[in-house]
Design an enzyme around this catalytic site. Sequence first.
Site, PDB file in Angstrom:
ATOM      1  N   ARG A  46       0.795  -1.232   0.000  1.00 40.26           N
ATOM      2  CA  ARG A  46       0.000   0.000   0.000  1.00 40.26           C
ATOM      3  C   ARG A  46       0.829   1.285   0.000  1.00 40.26           C
ATOM      4  NH1 ARG A  46      -4.080  -2.251   4.437  1.00 40.26           N
ATOM      5  NH2 ARG A  46      -2.362  -3.720   4.580  1.00 40.26           N
TER       6      ARG A  46
ATOM      7  N   GLY B  95       2.151 -15.806   3.919  1.00 34.24           N
ATOM      8  CA  GLY B  95       1.273 -15.592   5.061  1.00 34.24           C
ATOM      9  C   GLY B  95       1.962 -15.564   6.411  1.00 34.24           C
TER      10      GLY B  95
ATOM     11  N   ASN C 177      -7.874  -7.820  16.505  1.00 31.71           N
ATOM     12  CA  ASN C 177      -6.621  -8.548  16.691  1.00 31.71           C
ATOM     13  C   ASN C 177      -5.457  -7.671  16.263  1.00 31.71           C
ATOM     14  OD1 ASN C 177      -4.567 -10.456  16.738  1.00 31.71           O
ATOM     15  ND2 ASN C 177      -5.096 -11.268  14.707  1.00 31.71           N
TER      16      ASN C 177
ATOM     17  N   ASN D  80      32.941  33.422  19.134  1.00 33.35           N
ATOM     18  CA  ASN D  80      31.744  34.003  18.521  1.00 33.35           C
ATOM     19  C   ASN D  80      31.826  33.847  17.010  1.00 33.35           C
ATOM     20  OD1 ASN D  80      29.217  35.620  18.836  1.00 33.35           O
ATOM     21  ND2 ASN D  80      30.320  36.886  17.362  1.00 33.35           N
TER      22      ASN D  80
HETATM   23  C1  UD1 Z   1      -2.999  -9.626  10.304  1.00 31.39           C
HETATM   24  C2  UD1 Z   1      -3.967 -10.554  11.018  1.00 31.39           C
HETATM   25  C3  UD1 Z   1      -5.217  -9.777  11.447  1.00 31.39           C
HETATM   26  C4  UD1 Z   1      -4.794  -8.598  12.292  1.00 31.39           C
HETATM   27  C5  UD1 Z   1      -3.779  -7.742  11.561  1.00 31.39           C
HETATM   28  C6  UD1 Z   1      -3.238  -6.658  12.457  1.00 31.39           C
HETATM   29  C7  UD1 Z   1      -3.569 -12.702   9.909  1.00 31.39           C
HETATM   30  C8  UD1 Z   1      -4.109 -13.691   8.954  1.00 31.39           C
HETATM   31  N1  UD1 Z   1      -4.342 -11.628  10.101  1.00 31.39           N
HETATM   32  O1  UD1 Z   1      -3.628  -9.211   9.094  1.00 31.39           O
HETATM   33  O2  UD1 Z   1      -6.104 -10.620  12.173  1.00 31.39           O
HETATM   34  O3  UD1 Z   1      -5.940  -7.809  12.629  1.00 31.39           O
HETATM   35  O4  UD1 Z   1      -2.654  -8.534  11.151  1.00 31.39           O
HETATM   36  O5  UD1 Z   1      -2.369  -5.829  11.729  1.00 31.39           O
HETATM   37  O6  UD1 Z   1      -2.499 -12.888  10.440  1.00 31.39           O
HETATM   38  N2  UD1 Z   1       4.212 -10.830   7.080  1.00 31.39           N
HETATM   39  C9  UD1 Z   1       5.290 -11.644   6.869  1.00 31.39           C
HETATM   40  N3  UD1 Z   1       5.154 -12.691   5.994  1.00 31.39           N
HETATM   41  C10 UD1 Z   1       3.988 -12.937   5.341  1.00 31.39           C
HETATM   42  C11 UD1 Z   1       2.886 -12.084   5.580  1.00 31.39           C
HETATM   43  C12 UD1 Z   1       3.039 -11.043   6.465  1.00 31.39           C
HETATM   44  O7  UD1 Z   1       6.367 -11.441   7.433  1.00 31.39           O
HETATM   45  O8  UD1 Z   1       3.951 -13.883   4.585  1.00 31.39           O
HETATM   46  C13 UD1 Z   1       4.355  -9.711   8.006  1.00 31.39           C
HETATM   47  C14 UD1 Z   1       4.142  -8.409   7.269  1.00 31.39           C
HETATM   48  O9  UD1 Z   1       5.396  -7.854   6.906  1.00 31.39           O
HETATM   49  C15 UD1 Z   1       3.421  -7.538   8.262  1.00 31.39           C
HETATM   50  C16 UD1 Z   1       2.735  -8.507   9.206  1.00 31.39           C
HETATM   51  O10 UD1 Z   1       3.322  -9.781   8.971  1.00 31.39           O
HETATM   52  O11 UD1 Z   1       4.304  -6.751   9.045  1.00 31.39           O
HETATM   53  C17 UD1 Z   1       1.224  -8.547   8.987  1.00 31.39           C
HETATM   54  O12 UD1 Z   1       0.938  -9.021   7.718  1.00 31.39           O
HETATM   55  P1  UD1 Z   1      -0.345  -8.588   6.895  1.00 31.39           P
HETATM   56  O13 UD1 Z   1      -0.392  -9.360   5.634  1.00 31.39           O
HETATM   57  O14 UD1 Z   1      -0.376  -7.123   6.815  1.00 31.39           O
HETATM   58  O15 UD1 Z   1      -1.507  -9.116   7.827  1.00 31.39           O
HETATM   59  P2  UD1 Z   1      -2.888  -8.425   7.906  1.00 31.39           P
HETATM   60  O16 UD1 Z   1      -3.658  -8.690   6.683  1.00 31.39           O
HETATM   61  O17 UD1 Z   1      -2.643  -7.027   8.316  1.00 31.39           O
HETATM   62 CA    CA Z   2      -0.904  -5.202   8.135  1.00 35.01          CA
END
Ligand code: UD1
Ligand code: CA
Length: 438
Positions: free
Chosen positions: A22, A90, A182, A352
């Site tokens: 984003r 994920g 969460n 100064n």
């Molecule tokens: C996640 C949670 C959601 C929560 C939210 C809070 C899950 C499925 N959902 O969603 O319930 O409300 O965080 O912000 O976990 N990351 C990795 N590897 C990956 C994916 C993500 O390191 O494969 C890291 C990202 O860099 C990021 C964090 O994990 O800092 C969160 O990942 P993101 O995909 O943004 O999760 P959300 O969709 O925000």
């Molecule tokens: Ca996030």
Amino acid sequence: MNAQTGGRPLAVLLLAAGKGTRLGLGDAAPPKVMLECLGVPLIEHVRRALEPLGATRSVVVTGHAAEQVEAWAEKAWPDAITTRQIPQNGTGQAVRIALEAIPDFEGDVLVVYGDVPQLRTDDLQRLLDGRHGEDALAGVLTGEIEDPGWLGRIVRTPSGAFERIVEARDATDNELAIREFNTGIYVFDAAALRTAVVDLPTDNDQGEEYATDAVGRIASVAGVLANDPLALMGVNDFVELADATRALRTRVLEAHMRAGVHIVDPESTFIEVDVEIAPTARVLPFTHIGKGCRIGAGAEVGPFARLRGNTVLEDGAVLGNFVEAKNAHVGKGAKAKHLTYLGDAEVGPKANVGCGVVTANYDGKRKHKTVIGPEASIGSGTILVAPVEVGPGAVTGANAVIRAGHDVPPGTTAVGVPARVLPKQDGEAQEERSSEPA
Ligand code: UD1
Ligand code: CA
């Protein structure tokens, strides 16, 4: 061992593999967690919140632009292990990969994201304590806000016990109305987590392994409400980065003011992390003070001043309007009050520096040092071409250009372009002086 986790060893897993889609920066961009906030990357703020917990093991999961995050970790967090998640499939997969880096670890495992710069140690402590209090195998740090938007919701039983997390995209209308969300910050018993991350399903919207599904597999989970939910919102775009920076800046400014620093207008004052300011120092409006600067008692900075790169002001030193200092050491009671650049400079006590003085520290290839001796008087508009030294009590005339290597001997006066040192004669130094000391 540490008392904060009920005597159990603590490991922290910091997830930082994501790209930050984003931000709209495209593939070549730095990873989101490396964006700068008050002089350090976002992830460094998270590391600082974790530090007081005294974890025995720390794992950073990198992925997008992994080298940049690894380079940061090597310097800022040499005790941490880094491990790569490529491609990123994920949060659940990220946790599993991190755990594989500490296969023999037993104890508590804290999972946090690298893009939550406002995270506070006391909220993490609440999570650790809350989970132990409920004797649960895991704890989820939650927040409550009016509309949690796209965040996962916390579903509780009628008696208020934690039941499960539902992702916003999978939630019913009733579930979407839940205000508790969460934060994505969890603590787990290591053994329970190891079992829970095996073969996570990917039959969801994004086809990813979700950390929330691992939580769902654990028999007893405590939902622990954080004090300050806004501090747990991750940074996903530049608007949120600005919001987080503003909040952290306020914390920094308030800490200085409570410690006795007179900040006249916090709204227009920017102070980065790791700045030391002694009580009784004054910071005037529209001033920027960079990471690592030190300002002594009774010193004054601004208005409209910029201090960069480890500049030090000793007690009673003054840098006034439109003065920029970089890697400068300004001695006790020394002054540069108007329109001046002091780069790689040492200014002696009570010297100064007149209006419009420039240390020409850069020759196009390298930076050089300028030394201004104690009680020297640098005339307005003087250019000091470094490396050069103006001796103690020496004077330069208005608009003098002091060439590199042509030091001005102690107690003498140098004038002109290029500057020549005048023969010593009583009173002469006085005439050439061009700016007032106060
Ligand atoms: C996640 C949670 C959601 C929560 C939210 C809070 C899950 C499925 N959902 O969603 O319930 O409300 O965080 O912000 O976990 N990351 C990795 N590897 C990956 C994916 C993500 O390191 O494969 C890291 C990202 O860099 C990021 C964090 O994990 O800092 C969160 O990942 P993101 O995909 O943004 O999760 P959300 O969709 O925000
Ligand atoms: Ca996030």
